[in-house]
Scaffold this active site. Structure first.
Site, PDB file in Angstrom:
ATOM      1  N   HIS A 130       0.840  -1.185  -0.016  1.00  0.00           N
ATOM      2  CA  HIS A 130      -0.018  -0.150  -0.058  1.00  0.00           C
ATOM      3  C   HIS A 130       1.072   1.280   0.089  1.00  0.00           C
ATOM      4  O   HIS A 130       0.555   2.307  -0.717  1.00  0.00           O
ATOM      5  CB  HIS A 130      -0.903   0.078   1.228  1.00  0.00           C
ATOM      6  CG  HIS A 130      -1.631   1.106   1.421  1.00  0.00           C
ATOM      7  ND1 HIS A 130      -2.931   1.598   1.279  1.00  0.00           N
ATOM      8  CD2 HIS A 130      -1.296   2.457   1.965  1.00  0.00           C
ATOM      9  CE1 HIS A 130      -3.451   2.772   1.441  1.00  0.00           C
ATOM     10  NE2 HIS A 130      -2.376   3.164   2.022  1.00  0.00           N
ATOM     11  N   GLU A 131       1.832   1.186   0.909  1.00  0.00           N
ATOM     12  CA  GLU A 131       2.794   2.425   0.832  1.00  0.00           C
ATOM     13  C   GLU A 131       3.633   2.518  -0.584  1.00  0.00           C
ATOM     14  O   GLU A 131       3.731   3.672  -0.759  1.00  0.00           O
ATOM     15  CB  GLU A 131       3.663   2.357   2.015  1.00  0.00           C
ATOM     16  CG  GLU A 131       2.997   2.434   3.338  1.00  0.00           C
ATOM     17  CD  GLU A 131       1.926   3.334   3.583  1.00  0.00           C
ATOM     18  OE1 GLU A 131       2.189   4.642   3.083  1.00  0.00           O
ATOM     19  OE2 GLU A 131       1.161   3.245   4.353  1.00  0.00           O
ATOM     20  N   HIS A 134       1.621   4.389  -2.851  1.00  0.00           N
ATOM     21  CA  HIS A 134       1.382   5.946  -2.724  1.00  0.00           C
ATOM     22  C   HIS A 134       2.772   6.490  -3.368  1.00  0.00           C
ATOM     23  O   HIS A 134       2.707   7.606  -4.099  1.00  0.00           O
ATOM     24  CB  HIS A 134       1.544   6.233  -1.121  1.00  0.00           C
ATOM     25  CG  HIS A 134       0.339   6.369  -0.656  1.00  0.00           C
ATOM     26  ND1 HIS A 134      -0.880   6.991  -0.915  1.00  0.00           N
ATOM     27  CD2 HIS A 134      -0.245   5.654   0.514  1.00  0.00           C
ATOM     28  CE1 HIS A 134      -1.921   6.662  -0.227  1.00  0.00           C
ATOM     29  NE2 HIS A 134      -1.551   5.905   0.684  1.00  0.00           N
ATOM     30  N   GLU A 201      -6.385   7.037  -0.831  1.00  0.00           N
ATOM     31  CA  GLU A 201      -6.360   5.670   0.086  1.00  0.00           C
ATOM     32  C   GLU A 201      -6.857   4.808  -0.753  1.00  0.00           C
ATOM     33  O   GLU A 201      -6.251   3.606  -0.790  1.00  0.00           O
ATOM     34  CB  GLU A 201      -6.973   6.097   1.658  1.00  0.00           C
ATOM     35  CG  GLU A 201      -6.163   6.975   2.192  1.00  0.00           C
ATOM     36  CD  GLU A 201      -4.859   6.552   2.659  1.00  0.00           C
ATOM     37  OE1 GLU A 201      -4.495   5.234   2.707  1.00  0.00           O
ATOM     38  OE2 GLU A 201      -3.765   7.349   2.524  1.00  0.00           O
TER      39      GLU A 201
END
Length: 317
Positions: A130-131, A134, A201
């Site tokens: 997930h990071e 980003h 998100e």
């Protein structure tokens, strides 16, 4: 969220900053605020990642000090087609994580000790993916600049409370105006943060689930982190709420206005999207994510005994 809308939202933050300057010092105050905003943006572009990492006491780890954690990040970065980011560890019992950096070539992933102690390897991989999403989406620069400007707006509004309330000041807002400014300016900045953060998100969950190949492992991690965030305080985040939107789950305790103006979508909605993604990918992880609180802390994935020969599981291994 497209880049045009993001630019509009950032312009809104800058306009809010100028508006507070105008209330304090008229046209001259607005001009000074614009110059400060430009300088803040420039400073944030080059230094905001170091500021945020320092704010949370993060220390860099490498293949020697945290071999399995660093190797996991490297494996997932390779799957995402990204350069290897720097890896940081925060000594904090609340499980959480964020990414920062002005571009993929200068990015960092920071995780808490609570995260690596309370998640399984597949769940940890989902969070890191997930990071990395980003980073791949260039969200990290936007999120750190937004945090810097929002924090500056709050500070300027408080400054105006002390120096803008003089009734003899033709440009000052007066006592009532100063109080309103001190409340409404940070609130406006928070609303812009919400608009920027929430859609990003969802996008990072989607891409992160694709990177790791197990969307429901990420869903399970989100549930554990969300449960823990309500009972394990993150004191640094409480002192610096303008940075809360950078984390994978809102690190604030939920007291007062935290839940009403959360910069994150609800965990339930995020899990529902990940379930749809799992079905799309034909994943075997279509079961519901666990809702029990995190188990008691255990050894982190970087402290596995040397020579254990245990092979990493999952498609990312």
């Amino acid at each position: 969220m497209n880049y045009f809308r993001t630019a509009i939202l950032l312009a809104g933050l800058t306009a809010l900053f100028m508006g507070v300057g105008y209330l304090i010092g008229g046209a001259g105050g607005a001009t000074i605020a614009l110059l400060i905003a430009a300088a803040t943006n420039l400073f944030a572009y080059w230094n905001s990642d170091r500021m945020v990492l320092s704010m949370y006491g993060a220390h860099e780890v490498d293949a020697r000090s945290a071999p399995e954690l660093v190797n996991l990040v490297a494996t997932l970065a390779g799957r995402a087609g990204l350069p290897m980011p720097r890896v940081f560890l925060m000594d904090n019992p609340q499980p959480n994580a964020f990414a920062t950096g002005r571009n993929p070539e200068n990015a960092a992933v920071a995780v808490t000790t609570g995260l690596v102690q309370s998640l399984g390897r597949e769940e940890l991989a989902g969070v890191i993916a997930h990071e990395l999403a980003h980073i791949k989406n260039y969200d990290t620069l936007l999120m750190t600049i937004t945090a810097t400007i929002a924090g500056a707006i709050s500070m300027l509004a408080q400054f105006g409370m002390f120096f803008g309330g003089n009734r003899d000041n033709n440009h000052g807002p007066g006592i009532i105006g100063s109080i309103a400014m001190m409340i409404l300016a940070p609130l406006g900045a928070m609303l812009v943060q919400m608009a920027i953060s929430r859609t990003r998100e969802y996008a990072a969950d989607d891409l992160g689930g694709r990177i790791v190949g197990q969307p429901m492992a990420l869903a399970s991690a989100l549930v554990k982190i969300s449960n823990a965030a309500h009972v394990i305080p993150n004191e640094e985040a409480e002192r610096n709420p303008a940075t809360a939107h950078m984390f994978i789950i809102n690190p604030l305790s939920g007291r007062g206005m935290d839940n009403l103006f959360s910069t994150h979508p609800s965990t339930e909605n995020r899990i529902a999207e990940l379930q749809r993604l799992a079905a799309e990918l034909g994943s075997q992880g279509g079961m519901a994510a666990p809702t029990r609180p995190p188990q008691s802390p255990r050894r982190g994935p970087w402290t596995a005994p040397r020579g254990s020969g245990a092979a990493p599981r999952g498609p990312w291994g």
